[in-house]
Scaffold this active site. Structure first.
Site, PDB file in Angstrom:
ATOM      1  N   HIS A 334      72.770  97.170 -98.326  1.00 27.94           N
ATOM      2  CA  HIS A 334      72.620  98.224 -97.315  1.00 27.94           C
ATOM      3  C   HIS A 334      71.145  98.652 -97.253  1.00 27.94           C
ATOM      4  CE1 HIS A 334      74.239 101.255 -94.582  1.00 27.94           C
ATOM      5  NE2 HIS A 334      73.204 101.962 -94.990  1.00 27.94           N
ATOM      6  N   ALA A 335      70.571  98.572 -96.062  1.00 26.76           N
ATOM      7  CA  ALA A 335      69.124  98.793 -95.926  1.00 26.76           C
ATOM      8  C   ALA A 335      68.734 100.201 -96.380  1.00 26.76           C
ATOM      9  CB  ALA A 335      68.714  98.585 -94.473  1.00 26.76           C
ATOM     10  N   HIS A 363      64.044 101.255 -87.779  1.00 30.53           N
ATOM     11  CA  HIS A 363      64.631 102.470 -88.376  1.00 30.53           C
ATOM     12  C   HIS A 363      64.059 102.693 -89.777  1.00 30.53           C
ATOM     13  CE1 HIS A 363      67.860 105.391 -89.421  1.00 30.53           C
ATOM     14  NE2 HIS A 363      67.694 104.871 -90.638  1.00 30.53           N
ATOM     15  N   GLU A 364      64.102 101.661 -90.588  1.00 26.65           N
ATOM     16  CA  GLU A 364      63.630 101.797 -91.976  1.00 26.65           C
ATOM     17  C   GLU A 364      62.140 102.121 -92.017  1.00 26.65           C
ATOM     18  OE1 GLU A 364      65.600 102.157 -94.390  1.00 26.65           O
ATOM     19  OE2 GLU A 364      67.351 101.601 -93.227  1.00 26.65           O
ATOM     20  N   HIS A 367      61.277 105.723 -91.688  1.00 24.60           N
ATOM     21  CA  HIS A 367      61.295 106.474 -92.948  1.00 24.60           C
ATOM     22  C   HIS A 367      59.964 106.301 -93.671  1.00 24.60           C
ATOM     23  CE1 HIS A 367      65.501 107.527 -92.818  1.00 24.60           C
ATOM     24  NE2 HIS A 367      65.928 106.289 -92.871  1.00 24.60           N
ATOM     25  N   GLU A 391      66.012 110.517 -90.263  1.00 25.01           N
ATOM     26  CA  GLU A 391      66.777 109.433 -89.645  1.00 25.01           C
ATOM     27  C   GLU A 391      66.384 109.186 -88.195  1.00 25.01           C
ATOM     28  OE1 GLU A 391      68.352 107.586 -91.519  1.00 25.01           O
ATOM     29  OE2 GLU A 391      68.511 108.875 -93.288  1.00 25.01           O
ATOM     30  N   HIS A 494      78.130 104.920 -97.381  1.00 23.24           N
ATOM     31  CA  HIS A 494      77.655 106.270 -97.692  1.00 23.24           C
ATOM     32  C   HIS A 494      78.648 107.099 -98.505  1.00 23.24           C
ATOM     33  CE1 HIS A 494      75.313 104.647 -94.422  1.00 23.24           C
ATOM     34  NE2 HIS A 494      74.371 105.537 -94.670  1.00 23.24           N
ATOM     35  N   TYR A 504      72.891 111.520 -89.441  1.00 20.69           N
ATOM     36  CA  TYR A 504      72.767 110.479 -88.413  1.00 20.69           C
ATOM     37  C   TYR A 504      73.207 110.994 -87.050  1.00 20.69           C
ATOM     38  CZ  TYR A 504      72.300 107.557 -92.544  1.00 20.69           C
ATOM     39  OH  TYR A 504      71.890 107.033 -93.746  1.00 20.69           O
TER      40      TYR A 504
HETATM   41  O1  X8Z Z   1      72.504 103.877 -93.269  1.00 18.07           O
HETATM   42  C1  X8Z Z   1      71.792 103.722 -92.292  1.00 18.07           C
HETATM   43  C2  X8Z Z   1      70.394 103.156 -92.445  1.00 18.07           C
HETATM   44  C3  X8Z Z   1      69.751 103.613 -93.709  1.00 18.07           C
HETATM   45  S1  X8Z Z   1      69.392 105.302 -93.695  1.00 18.07           S
HETATM   46  C4  X8Z Z   1      70.457 101.643 -92.456  1.00 18.07           C
HETATM   47  N1  X8Z Z   1      72.271 104.013 -91.056  1.00 18.07           N
HETATM   48  C5  X8Z Z   1      73.629 104.512 -90.840  1.00 18.07           C
HETATM   49  C6  X8Z Z   1      74.671 103.459 -91.168  1.00 18.07           C
HETATM   50  O2  X8Z Z   1      74.320 102.285 -91.321  1.00 18.07           O
HETATM   51  O3  X8Z Z   1      75.853 103.798 -91.257  1.00 18.07           O
HETATM   52  C7  X8Z Z   1      71.539 103.893 -89.800  1.00 18.07           C
HETATM   53  C8  X8Z Z   1      72.551 104.152 -88.742  1.00 18.07           C
HETATM   54  C9  X8Z Z   1      73.681 104.896 -89.390  1.00 18.07           C
HETATM   55 ZN    ZN Z   2      67.856 105.832 -92.436  1.00 20.08          ZN
END
Ligand code: X8Z
Ligand code: ZN
Length: 633
Positions: A334-335, A363-364, A367, A391, A494, A504
């Site tokens: 997960h990024a 997106h990354e 940050h 975010e 998450h 988000y």
């Molecule tokens: O978790 C993330 C990023 C890292 S902060 C990749 N996002 C959420 C997800 O993947 O569920 C970005 C969009 C929403």
């Molecule tokens: Zn993020």
């Protein structure tokens, strides 16, 4: 590896033992000593966590557990010095008061060593289950690839359910244990539960914060409902009405190209309104032009530098993990973006060469560019003005990057563009499949979690409460029944990683407001969906000013700076304005298609023709905060 971790642990201890006797320092001396200790400890815990996340083994997990128990002495020491020294009452300047309030807000470190140990262990166990989860020998990356590409209804269903069967179920007992331990920590720090701690620290009351978010959801939900109705028609054409049109109007959740149906971009080709007109999906071009992960990250960096930001430090390129390691070790794919609080910034991402990941790269890096702009602030300010700001930065850039003219300029669209409405609609659809689609989802996950933390949702109801919210807000249904042993929420990163999620949703709103304001600063006239701020130094300078503030002022003040006075509150109007052409298209299409729009809410029987859901975002529980230890996003 072991020696390195032992050394880290010794350095850690040194960082933790430099406190002066309580009360012997002035407020500003004490705050400086706090800052000094955080600057020592944070890079160390960061390295230990990095070692784990890029190589998930029993050894790295144990090292991480030990380090986090060790680390938790620091916030506890800081809070007890704060009380003993009476620093809060002695603080006089704005910064002294704000720094102290930030040190206090959201702290949930348990006082009991035993509970700290349970917390550390359940967290790393949950992460390890998630990172190493495999269904039929395939990891999440591979399963996600099938969901993105397969158009075989039964195969999609098998993969969708398989991931939940393997990971969700295994997470459940761990999560129950975790909830008890984290809530004990919250109570030790004066909060009713962990959700209450998360909701503390938004520069407004939790009730006002929630009212703001809930109002914004109400503003954008009509657009989501039209999109849902449109998707129902298109997916019925592909898979058959008997599979897609359910009695209650919900759509089975496994046919959207994404494991959580949170971004429908991978079925853009199914949902493209005008198949013969230019598409906005650059996967083919990326592959054709031989892009690799580094080249994708370089392209993103070039966007940020075009606004006047500095290039990434050289160490970013040598220390980041930009691809899934080929040696077969387990990593957290997960990024995430990492700030080590000493100029060392990294991204950990199993970058794939496709459109979705090109967006995630931006997106990354958002940050990282935030981290770099506020690096000279005191440590407690080195974070987003709020977590939803963090975010929103990269996502704001995406709104410029996605503009067809921009993609053409950087060579990712090679065909001639037209200026026609059809191209605009194709483009808006592509943007909406990511951004509008994610809105109800990003709103609902923490609704579920807050109720779990508060005890309103007990373990036997975890699964039902989760799906009730998905049905209510997303209008989606589980492709097969489940029992209380199932724990689908645990199959979303998450939840086992314990990363708050309402951020988000806030970012979903904020990015359109930032985009509107930056386009104004760039002197753009005309529709916002045609604006790209690429190479515009005026827009870049305005944004940079806000980024450099970090959390030194309230997010409302930061927003005002970043938007040149245009906004100081989260609101969905910018989203609605942006998508006006798409909304018109969708309404016309849906009126003609004969598909019954809307769905009925969980547990209710449809009466008469299905009604459009009212989407009132439900009773108003409250909101969230940020994690204190290592900064990952
Ligand atoms: O978790 C993330 C990023 C890292 S902060 C990749 N996002 C959420 C997800 O993947 O569920 C970005 C969009 C929403
Ligand atoms: Zn993020």
């Amino acid at each position: 590896m072991r020696t390195k971790l032992l050394l880290a642990s010794a350095a850690f201890a040194a960082g933790l033992t430099t406190a002066a006797p309580a009360g012997s320092l002035t407020v500003s001396e004490w705050l400086k000593s706090v800052n000094d200790r955080l600057e020592v400890a944070d890079p160390i815990i960061g390295e230990v966590q990095w070692a784990y996340s890029t190589n998930v083994t029993d050894e790295t997990a144990a090292a991480q557990d030990a380090a986090s128990i060790e680390y938790s002495k620091l916030p506890l020491a800081i809070l007890s010095e704060l009380a003993e020294g009476g620093y809060e009452a002695k603080a006089t300047t704005f910064d002294e008061k704000r720094l102290i309030s930030l040190l206090k807000a959201g702290s949930i470190t348990p006082k009991s060593n035993a509970t700290q140990a349970v917390l550390a262990k359940t967290l790393s166990d949950m992460s390890s289950v998630y990172a190493s989860g495999k269904f039929e020998g395939k990891d999440l990356d591979e399963l996600s690839g099938i969901l993105a590409e397969s158009r075989d209804y039964e195969e999609l269903k098998k993969v969708y359910l398989g991931w939940r069967e393997v990971v969700g179920r295994a997470e459940k007992p761990l999560y129950e244990k975790f909830v008890k331990a984290t809530n004990e920590g919250a109570r030790d720090n004066g909060y009713a539960d962990t959700g209450a701690a998360w909701r503390d620290g938004y520069d407004m009351t939790p009730e006002d914060f929630m009212a703001m978010m809930s109002k914004a959801l109400g503003q954008v939900q009509p657009l989501y409902e039209q999109l849902h109705c449109y998707a129902k028609a298109k997916l019925s054409d592909l898979y058959g009405k008997e599979k897609i049109m359910t009695a209650d109007g919900t759509i089975p959740a496994h046919v959207f190209g994404n494991m959580w149906s949170q971004d429908w971009g991978n079925i853009e080709s199914i949902l493209r309104p005008y198949p013969d007109v230019q598409a906005v999906d650059v996967t083919e071009e990326l592959v054709k032009q031989g892009y690799d992960a580094v080249k994708m990250h370089r392209l993103s960096e070039e966007f940020y530098t075009s606004l006047g930001m500095e290039p990434m430090p050289e160490s970013f390129w040598t220390k980041s993990m930009l691809v899934k390691p080929a040696d077969g070790r387990t990593v957290e794919c997960h990024a995430s973006a990492w700030d080590f609080y000493n100029g060392d910034v990294r991204i950990k991402m199993c970058t794939r060469i496709n459109h979705e990941d090109l967006m995630t790269v931006h997106h990354e890096q958002g940050h990282i560019y935030y981290d770099l702009q506020y690096k000279d602030q005191p440590v407690p300010y080195r974070t987003g003005a709020s977590d939803f700001f963090h975010e929103a930065i990269g996502d704001t850039m995406q709104l410029s990057v996605l503009v067809p003219k921009h993609l053409k300029e950087v060579g990712l669209i090679t065909k001639e563009l037209t200026d026609g409405l059809e191209q605009t609609i194709n483009f808006q659809m592509a943007v909406a499949l990511d951004k509008i689609v994610s809105m109800p989802w990003t709103y609902l996950l923490d609704q579920w979690r807050w109720d779990v933390y508060s005890g309103k949702t007990t373990p036997d109801m975890y699964q039902k409460a989760y799906w009730d919210l998905i049905e209510k807000h997303q209008g989606l249904s589980r492709p097969a029944p489940s029992t209380a042993e199932d724990f689908d929420a645990g199959a979303k990163y998450h939840v086992p990683a314990n990363t708050p999620y309402i951020r988000y949703f806030g970012a979903n709103m904020l990015q359109f407001q930032f985009h509107a304001a930056l386009c104004k600063a760039a002197g753009h006239t005309g529709p916002l969906h045609e604006c790209s701020i690429y190479k515009n130094k005026a827009a870049g300078a305005q944004f940079k000013k806000m980024l450099a503030m970090g959390r030194s002022k309230t997010w409302q003040e930061a927003m005002s700076v970043g938007t040149g006075g245009m906004y100081d509150s989260v609101d969905g109007t910018a989203v609605v304005d942006y998508f006006a052409p798409l909304m018109t298209f969708l309404k016309e299409f849906n009126a003609k298609s004969g598909v019954k729009c809307g769905w009925t809410q969980a547990g209710t029987t449809p009466t008469g023709p299905p009604t459009t859901t009212t989407s009132t975002p439900g009773p108003t529980p409250t909101k969230c905060h940020r994690k204190k230890a290592a900064k990952q996003h």
